[in-house]
Write an enzyme that holds these catalytic residues in place. Structure first.
Site, PDB file in Angstrom:
ATOM      1  N   LYS A 196       0.644  17.559   7.068  1.00  0.00           N
ATOM      2  CA  LYS A 196       2.089  17.659   7.287  1.00  0.00           C
ATOM      3  C   LYS A 196       2.585  19.106   7.159  1.00  0.00           C
ATOM      4  O   LYS A 196       1.855  19.993   6.714  1.00  0.00           O
ATOM      5  CB  LYS A 196       2.805  16.738   6.292  1.00  0.00           C
ATOM      6  CG  LYS A 196       2.472  15.252   6.497  1.00  0.00           C
ATOM      7  CD  LYS A 196       3.324  14.366   5.598  1.00  0.00           C
ATOM      8  CE  LYS A 196       2.992  12.899   5.826  1.00  0.00           C
ATOM      9  NZ  LYS A 196       3.911  12.014   5.063  1.00  0.00           N
TER      10      LYS A 196
ATOM     11  N   TYR B 227       7.127   7.066  13.510  1.00  0.00           N
ATOM     12  CA  TYR B 227       7.632   6.432  12.284  1.00  0.00           C
ATOM     13  C   TYR B 227       8.625   5.301  12.567  1.00  0.00           C
ATOM     14  O   TYR B 227       9.400   4.938  11.684  1.00  0.00           O
ATOM     15  CB  TYR B 227       8.279   7.487  11.387  1.00  0.00           C
ATOM     16  CG  TYR B 227       7.253   8.314  10.622  1.00  0.00           C
ATOM     17  CD1 TYR B 227       6.369   7.725   9.720  1.00  0.00           C
ATOM     18  CD2 TYR B 227       7.185   9.692  10.793  1.00  0.00           C
ATOM     19  CE1 TYR B 227       5.442   8.478   9.015  1.00  0.00           C
ATOM     20  CE2 TYR B 227       6.261  10.463  10.078  1.00  0.00           C
ATOM     21  CZ  TYR B 227       5.393   9.834   9.194  1.00  0.00           C
ATOM     22  OH  TYR B 227       4.486  10.576   8.484  1.00  0.00           O
TER      23      TYR B 227
ATOM     24  N   ASN C 109       4.482  15.118   1.145  1.00  0.00           N
ATOM     25  CA  ASN C 109       3.272  14.643   0.461  1.00  0.00           C
ATOM     26  C   ASN C 109       1.975  15.004   1.196  1.00  0.00           C
ATOM     27  O   ASN C 109       0.969  14.309   1.077  1.00  0.00           O
ATOM     28  CB  ASN C 109       3.381  13.147   0.139  1.00  0.00           C
ATOM     29  CG  ASN C 109       3.448  12.285   1.370  1.00  0.00           C
ATOM     30  OD1 ASN C 109       3.533  12.784   2.486  1.00  0.00           O
ATOM     31  ND2 ASN C 109       3.406  10.977   1.181  1.00  0.00           N
TER      32      ASN C 109
ATOM     33  N   HIS D 131      -0.759  12.273   5.985  1.00  0.00           N
ATOM     34  CA  HIS D 131      -0.551  10.881   6.393  1.00  0.00           C
ATOM     35  C   HIS D 131      -1.906  10.306   6.766  1.00  0.00           C
ATOM     36  O   HIS D 131      -2.733  11.010   7.342  1.00  0.00           O
ATOM     37  CB  HIS D 131       0.371  10.794   7.612  1.00  0.00           C
ATOM     38  CG  HIS D 131       0.306   9.444   8.293  1.00  0.00           C
ATOM     39  ND1 HIS D 131       1.061   8.377   7.874  1.00  0.00           N
ATOM     40  CD2 HIS D 131      -0.470   8.987   9.308  1.00  0.00           C
ATOM     41  CE1 HIS D 131       0.752   7.315   8.621  1.00  0.00           C
ATOM     42  NE2 HIS D 131      -0.168   7.667   9.502  1.00  0.00           N
TER      43      HIS D 131
ATOM     44  N   GLU E  37      -2.050   4.913  16.564  1.00  0.00           N
ATOM     45  CA  GLU E  37      -1.648   6.277  16.194  1.00  0.00           C
ATOM     46  C   GLU E  37      -2.527   7.319  16.884  1.00  0.00           C
ATOM     47  O   GLU E  37      -2.026   8.334  17.371  1.00  0.00           O
ATOM     48  CB  GLU E  37      -1.689   6.424  14.669  1.00  0.00           C
ATOM     49  CG  GLU E  37      -0.617   5.582  13.977  1.00  0.00           C
ATOM     50  CD  GLU E  37      -0.703   5.580  12.449  1.00  0.00           C
ATOM     51  OE1 GLU E  37       0.151   4.934  11.820  1.00  0.00           O
ATOM     52  OE2 GLU E  37      -1.614   6.222  11.894  1.00  0.00           O
TER      53      GLU E  37
HETATM   54  P1  CMP Z   1       3.475   8.480   5.367  1.00  0.00           P
HETATM   55  O1  CMP Z   1       2.150   7.913   4.977  1.00  0.00           O
HETATM   56  O2  CMP Z   1       3.474   9.583   6.346  1.00  0.00           O
HETATM   57  O3  CMP Z   1       4.369   7.281   5.945  1.00  0.00           O
HETATM   58  C1  CMP Z   1       5.755   7.189   5.731  1.00  0.00           C
HETATM   59  C2  CMP Z   1       6.284   8.321   4.952  1.00  0.00           C
HETATM   60  O4  CMP Z   1       7.587   8.177   4.487  1.00  0.00           O
HETATM   61  C3  CMP Z   1       5.450   8.505   3.719  1.00  0.00           C
HETATM   62  O5  CMP Z   1       4.175   9.011   4.064  1.00  0.00           O
HETATM   63  C4  CMP Z   1       6.325   9.411   2.873  1.00  0.00           C
HETATM   64  O6  CMP Z   1       6.071  10.784   3.093  1.00  0.00           O
HETATM   65  C5  CMP Z   1       7.693   9.078   3.414  1.00  0.00           C
HETATM   66  N1  CMP Z   1       8.498   8.468   2.352  1.00  0.00           N
HETATM   67  C6  CMP Z   1       8.233   7.335   1.709  1.00  0.00           C
HETATM   68  N2  CMP Z   1       9.195   7.113   0.781  1.00  0.00           N
HETATM   69  C7  CMP Z   1      10.059   8.148   0.871  1.00  0.00           C
HETATM   70  C8  CMP Z   1      11.248   8.489   0.177  1.00  0.00           C
HETATM   71  N3  CMP Z   1      11.737   7.716  -0.786  1.00  0.00           N
HETATM   72  N4  CMP Z   1      11.869   9.637   0.543  1.00  0.00           N
HETATM   73  C9  CMP Z   1      11.372  10.414   1.539  1.00  0.00           C
HETATM   74  N5  CMP Z   1      10.246  10.120   2.221  1.00  0.00           N
HETATM   75  C10 CMP Z   1       9.605   9.003   1.886  1.00  0.00           C
END
Ligand code: CMP
Length: 140
Positions: A11, A51, A114, A117, A128
């Site tokens: 990311k 998403y 984070n 993904h 995907e």
């Molecule tokens: P990802 O695995 O990319 O799939 C969905 C994403 O939403 C997840 O990782 C997080 O980065 C994001 N996400 C989940 N919960 C929250 C939250 N409370 N606030 C912001 N982003 C979120």
């Protein structure tokens, strides 16, 4: 257990901090092979499509804004039980809950930023991968 493929994204928080090599080292040390990889700037439309399952969530706008805030590296990973293996290697979505040694424990800054993904099922992995790769872009 059969060899399978999963989809991964490094990311914008990873590209911004020059961590793509460090994250790839963890992926490769875990026995996953990077068989496809491209650095791209995700468009808003691509992020919204990717998403779509989260579009009713309160964080959807923030998520799309973040994923388009800088370059990402899209990847196809291959290995034994790759979907589950990569989820183990990534660690919990919230880095505060991620286990020692996982990518998110090492590098992630928050639940939104984070670092990585990974697909949550083999079926979603196929969907995907198809959004970002053509067959000729993957060499296993
Ligand atoms: P990802 O695995 O990319 O799939 C969905 C994403 O939403 C997840 O990782 C997080 O980065 C994001 N996400 C989940 N919960 C929250 C939250 N409370 N606030 C912001 N982003 C979120």
């Amino acid at each position: 257990m059969a060899t399978e493929r999963t989809f991964s994204i490094l990311k914008p928080d990873a590209t911004k901090r020059n961590l793509t090599g460090a994250v790839n080292a963890v992926i490769e040390e875990a026995g996953l092979r990077i068989v496809g990889q491209r650095r791209i700037q995700m468009s808003r439309a691509q992020a919204e499509t990717f998403y779509e399952v989260h579009k009713e969530r309160p964080f959807f706008g923030e998520l799309v804004a973040f994923m388009t805030s800088g370059p990402v590296v899209v990847q196809v990973l291959e290995g034994e039980n790759a979907v589950a293996r990569y989820r183990e290697v990534m660690g919990a979505t919230n880095p505060a809950q991620a286990a020692e040694g996982t990518i998110r424990k090492k590098f992630a800054q928050s639940v939104g930023e984070n670092t990585v993904h990974g697909s949550d099922s083999a079926e979603n992995a196929r969907i995907e991968i198809a959004q970002f790769f053509q067959d000729g872009d993957i060499a296993g």
